[in-house]
Design an enzyme around this catalytic site. Structure first.
Site, PDB file in Angstrom:
ATOM      1  N   GLY A   1       0.816  -1.220   0.000  1.00 25.80           N
ATOM      2  CA  GLY A   1       0.000   0.000   0.000  1.00 25.80           C
ATOM      3  C   GLY A   1       0.845   1.263   0.000  1.00 25.80           C
ATOM      4  O   GLY A   1       2.070   1.211  -0.123  1.00 25.80           O
TER       5      GLY A   1
ATOM      6  N   ASP B   1       0.611  -8.859   1.236  1.00 29.20           N
ATOM      7  CA  ASP B   1      -0.504  -8.016   0.786  1.00 29.20           C
ATOM      8  C   ASP B   1      -1.477  -8.861  -0.037  1.00 29.20           C
ATOM      9  O   ASP B   1      -1.056  -9.782  -0.730  1.00 29.20           O
ATOM     10  CB  ASP B   1       0.027  -6.845  -0.074  1.00 29.20           C
TER      11      ASP B   1
ATOM     12  N   PHE C   1      -5.776  -5.598  -2.298  1.00 26.81           N
ATOM     13  CA  PHE C   1      -7.137  -5.050  -2.400  1.00 26.81           C
ATOM     14  C   PHE C   1      -7.057  -3.564  -2.768  1.00 26.81           C
ATOM     15  O   PHE C   1      -7.701  -3.118  -3.709  1.00 26.81           O
ATOM     16  CB  PHE C   1      -7.889  -5.267  -1.087  1.00 26.81           C
ATOM     17  N   THR C   2      -6.261  -2.816  -2.028  1.00 33.53           N
ATOM     18  CA  THR C   2      -6.078  -1.393  -2.379  1.00 33.53           C
ATOM     19  C   THR C   2      -4.629  -1.077  -2.734  1.00 33.53           C
ATOM     20  O   THR C   2      -4.346  -0.015  -3.268  1.00 33.53           O
ATOM     21  CB  THR C   2      -6.506  -0.467  -1.212  1.00 33.53           C
TER      22      THR C   2
ATOM     23  N   LYS D   1       2.797 -13.790  19.395  1.00 30.71           N
ATOM     24  CA  LYS D   1       2.852 -14.547  20.662  1.00 30.71           C
ATOM     25  C   LYS D   1       3.687 -15.816  20.460  1.00 30.71           C
ATOM     26  O   LYS D   1       4.575 -16.125  21.265  1.00 30.71           O
ATOM     27  CB  LYS D   1       1.432 -14.901  21.083  1.00 30.71           C
TER      28      LYS D   1
ATOM     29  N   TYR E   1     -14.677   0.843   9.685  1.00 33.76           N
ATOM     30  CA  TYR E   1     -13.263   1.214   9.819  1.00 33.76           C
ATOM     31  C   TYR E   1     -12.955   1.628  11.260  1.00 33.76           C
ATOM     32  O   TYR E   1     -12.046   1.086  11.892  1.00 33.76           O
ATOM     33  CB  TYR E   1     -12.959   2.361   8.853  1.00 33.76           C
TER      34      TYR E   1
ATOM     35  N   TYR F   1      -3.767  -8.754  24.420  1.00 28.62           N
ATOM     36  CA  TYR F   1      -2.638  -9.675  24.182  1.00 28.62           C
ATOM     37  C   TYR F   1      -1.428  -9.230  24.998  1.00 28.62           C
ATOM     38  O   TYR F   1      -0.642 -10.060  25.467  1.00 28.62           O
ATOM     39  CB  TYR F   1      -2.274  -9.737  22.688  1.00 28.62           C
TER      40      TYR F   1
ATOM     41  N   THR G   1      -2.201  11.367   6.443  1.00 32.33           N
ATOM     42  CA  THR G   1      -0.857  11.383   5.860  1.00 32.33           C
ATOM     43  C   THR G   1      -0.976  11.363   4.339  1.00 32.33           C
ATOM     44  O   THR G   1      -1.891  10.742   3.793  1.00 32.33           O
ATOM     45  CB  THR G   1      -0.064  10.176   6.381  1.00 32.33           C
TER      46      THR G   1
HETATM   47  P1  NAD Z   1      -3.534   1.568   1.602  1.00 30.87           P
HETATM   48  O1  NAD Z   1      -4.927   1.197   1.262  1.00 30.87           O
HETATM   49  O2  NAD Z   1      -2.675   2.144   0.529  1.00 30.87           O
HETATM   50  O3  NAD Z   1      -2.762   0.330   2.229  1.00 30.87           O
HETATM   51  C1  NAD Z   1      -3.367  -0.752   2.876  1.00 30.87           C
HETATM   52  C2  NAD Z   1      -2.754  -2.031   2.321  1.00 30.87           C
HETATM   53  O4  NAD Z   1      -3.338  -3.161   2.999  1.00 30.87           O
HETATM   54  C3  NAD Z   1      -3.041  -2.224   0.831  1.00 30.87           C
HETATM   55  O5  NAD Z   1      -1.859  -2.588   0.154  1.00 30.87           O
HETATM   56  C4  NAD Z   1      -4.074  -3.341   0.788  1.00 30.87           C
HETATM   57  O6  NAD Z   1      -4.064  -4.088  -0.390  1.00 30.87           O
HETATM   58  C5  NAD Z   1      -3.684  -4.138   2.022  1.00 30.87           C
HETATM   59  N1  NAD Z   1      -4.792  -4.951   2.546  1.00 30.87           N
HETATM   60  C6  NAD Z   1      -6.087  -4.581   2.729  1.00 30.87           C
HETATM   61  N2  NAD Z   1      -6.795  -5.614   3.223  1.00 30.87           N
HETATM   62  C7  NAD Z   1      -5.924  -6.658   3.353  1.00 30.87           C
HETATM   63  C8  NAD Z   1      -6.064  -7.996   3.781  1.00 30.87           C
HETATM   64  N3  NAD Z   1      -7.238  -8.475   4.211  1.00 30.87           N
HETATM   65  N4  NAD Z   1      -4.965  -8.799   3.777  1.00 30.87           N
HETATM   66  C9  NAD Z   1      -3.762  -8.336   3.333  1.00 30.87           C
HETATM   67  N5  NAD Z   1      -3.576  -7.058   2.902  1.00 30.87           N
HETATM   68  C10 NAD Z   1      -4.654  -6.226   2.921  1.00 30.87           C
HETATM   69  O7  NAD Z   1      -3.612   2.585   2.840  1.00 30.87           O
HETATM   70  P2  NAD Z   1      -2.466   3.354   3.628  1.00 30.87           P
HETATM   71  O8  NAD Z   1      -2.810   4.790   3.606  1.00 30.87           O
HETATM   72  O9  NAD Z   1      -1.140   2.923   3.196  1.00 30.87           O
HETATM   73  O10 NAD Z   1      -2.739   2.829   5.113  1.00 30.87           O
HETATM   74  C11 NAD Z   1      -1.952   1.842   5.727  1.00 30.87           C
HETATM   75  C12 NAD Z   1      -2.428   1.645   7.160  1.00 30.87           C
HETATM   76  O11 NAD Z   1      -2.298   2.860   7.895  1.00 30.87           O
HETATM   77  C13 NAD Z   1      -3.879   1.193   7.258  1.00 30.87           C
HETATM   78  O12 NAD Z   1      -4.005   0.230   8.266  1.00 30.87           O
HETATM   79  C14 NAD Z   1      -4.599   2.469   7.656  1.00 30.87           C
HETATM   80  O13 NAD Z   1      -5.748   2.201   8.413  1.00 30.87           O
HETATM   81  C15 NAD Z   1      -3.542   3.195   8.476  1.00 30.87           C
HETATM   82  N6  NAD Z   1      -3.769   4.654   8.464  1.00 30.87           N
HETATM   83  C16 NAD Z   1      -3.433   5.397   7.366  1.00 30.87           C
HETATM   84  C17 NAD Z   1      -3.681   6.769   7.373  1.00 30.87           C
HETATM   85  C18 NAD Z   1      -3.309   7.655   6.209  1.00 30.87           C
HETATM   86  O14 NAD Z   1      -3.540   8.863   6.279  1.00 30.87           O
HETATM   87  N7  NAD Z   1      -2.714   7.170   5.151  1.00 30.87           N
HETATM   88  C19 NAD Z   1      -4.261   7.370   8.496  1.00 30.87           C
HETATM   89  C20 NAD Z   1      -4.609   6.574   9.573  1.00 30.87           C
HETATM   90  C21 NAD Z   1      -4.339   5.212   9.556  1.00 30.87           C
END
Ligand code: NAD
Ligand code: UDP
Length: 314
Positions: free
Chosen positions: A14, A35, A38-39, A107, A147, A161, A177
């Site tokens: 991601g 990964d 999905f996104t 764990k 979410y 945990y 971000t």
């Molecule tokens: P993103 O969607 O680009 O990345 C998420 C990644 O997780 C993707 O590559 C997607 O394919 C993968 N994924 C989704 N479901 C999955 C599954 N079931 N199994 C395996 N892989 C899976 O989003 P991001 O912005 O890079 O966010 C990364 C993390 O940081 C997320 O957990 C998000 O909640 C958290 N986060 C991001 C922000 C932000 O501003 N970017 C803010 C708060 C929290």
């Protein structure tokens, strides 16, 4: 290298995950990037595929996983409202079952595990700026709940945990971000506005644009991730990571129009349900415990991000 580790990055394909993989490889570690795409996108990590320290694994975190590593970063979860609302049941499953599976692995292996939590655990906050002690104001049955509540439940699991089984946990709450490798169509405000401006389309402000957000540049955030993972064993978090400079969405739109030199005009659309009215992290803990604070101002970060989108769109 004496401290060389094999590190699992779940969600490594991601936006944030790909920058984290890059940083860990630069620091001399071996990285297993997990990964289900999905996104995420292979494009985000294509340049890493030839690195001998990098391994790619297609897997869904809602299923158990048995591999051997020295530390886990859990970033697997769709993050933009458009994406996490596409299949809300899967979103909750990813947060909750993903946490259970990866915590079980931590764990079994007695290794530290990092959780990418979110400012969304504060919901539409009545405490401003948001401190870690604030319990939040979250709708449990709304369209953002898959979410928000998924991430809240994941935090609960991490802390149980830790208390019940002694797993070493590292929980950070990430605030908005942005940066290169955001997806052009993920619906998030920075990518939307930049793409609209570069294409000369109208800039779509939801609501009247008075809602606020605080935007952190990706490289700053990733430094914070690594500092958190490398902190003492008793530092569990949650710790806010984000840039405390707060802007209205209207100010952001105007800045992007100015920096791109676009001829776009601003149009106003309906505000989505449960859209938080303001958001700014209190980063006192990150500063004192991790000696971390962001250094890249919005203008500089936006210029780098605009340059990235210019390259992929044009
Ligand atoms: P993103 O969607 O680009 O990345 C998420 C990644 O997780 C993707 O590559 C997607 O394919 C993968 N994924 C989704 N479901 C999955 C599954 N079931 N199994 C395996 N892989 C899976 O989003 P991001 O912005 O890079 O966010 C990364 C993390 O940081 C997320 O957990 C998000 O909640 C958290 N986060 C991001 C922000 C932000 O501003 N970017 C803010 C708060 C929290
Ligand atoms: N937003 C907007 N226009 C857009 C996309 C988003 O005005 O084209 C607003 C959105 O309603 C929210 C803010 O920008 O108030 C941040 O939205 P984003 O989806 O990036 O993140 P989040 O709401 O999760 O903080």
């Amino acid at each position: 290298m004496p401290n060389k580790k094999t590190i699992l990055v779940a969600g490594g394909g991601g936006f944030l995950g790909s920058h984290l993989c890059e940083k860990l490889l630069d620091d001399g570690h071996d990285v297993i990037c997990l990964d289900n795409f999905f996104t995420g996108s292979k494009e985000n990590i294509r340049h890493l595929l030839t690195d001998p320290g990098f391994e790619l694994m297609r897997h869904d975190v809602t299923w158990p996983l048995y591999i051997e590593v020295d530390a886990i970063y859990n970033l697997a979860c769709p993050a933009s409202p458009v994406h996490y609302q596409h299949d809300p049941i899967q979103t909750t499953k990813t947060s909750v079952m993903g946490a259970i599976n990866l915590l079980g692995m931590a764990k079994r292996l007695n290794i530290p595990i990092f959780q990418a939590s979110t400012s969304e655990v504060y919901g539409d906050p009545s405490v401003h700026p948001q401190v870690e002690e604030y319990w939040g104001n979250v709708n449990p049955i709304g369209t953002r709940s898959c979410y928000d509540e998924g991430k809240r439940c994941a935090e609960t699991l991490f802390f149980d945990y830790n208390r019940q089984l002694g797993v070493e946990i590292k929980v950070v709450r990430i605030f908005n971000t942005y940066g290169p490798r955001m997806q052009a169509n993920d619906g998030r405000v920075v990518s939307n506005f930049i793409v609209q401006a570069l294409k000369g389309e109208d800039i779509t402000i939801y609501g009247d644009g008075s809602q606020t957000r605080s935007f952190c540049y990706v490289n700053d955030l990733i430094e914070g991730f690594v500092k958190m993972m490398n902190s003492d064993k008793d530092i569990t978090g949650p710790i806010n990571l984000g840039n405390p400079e707060e802007f209205t969405i209207k100010e952001l739109a105007e800045k992007i129009i100015e920096l791109t030199g676009a001829s776009s005009k601003i149009i106003y659309k309906e505000l989505p349900a449960d859209d938080p009215t303001r958001r700014r992290p209190d980063i006192t803990k990150a500063k004192s415990i991790l000696k971390w604070e962001p250094g890249i101002p919005l203008k500089e970060g936006l210029e780098k991000t605009i340059a990235y989108f210019e390259k992929i769109i044009m």
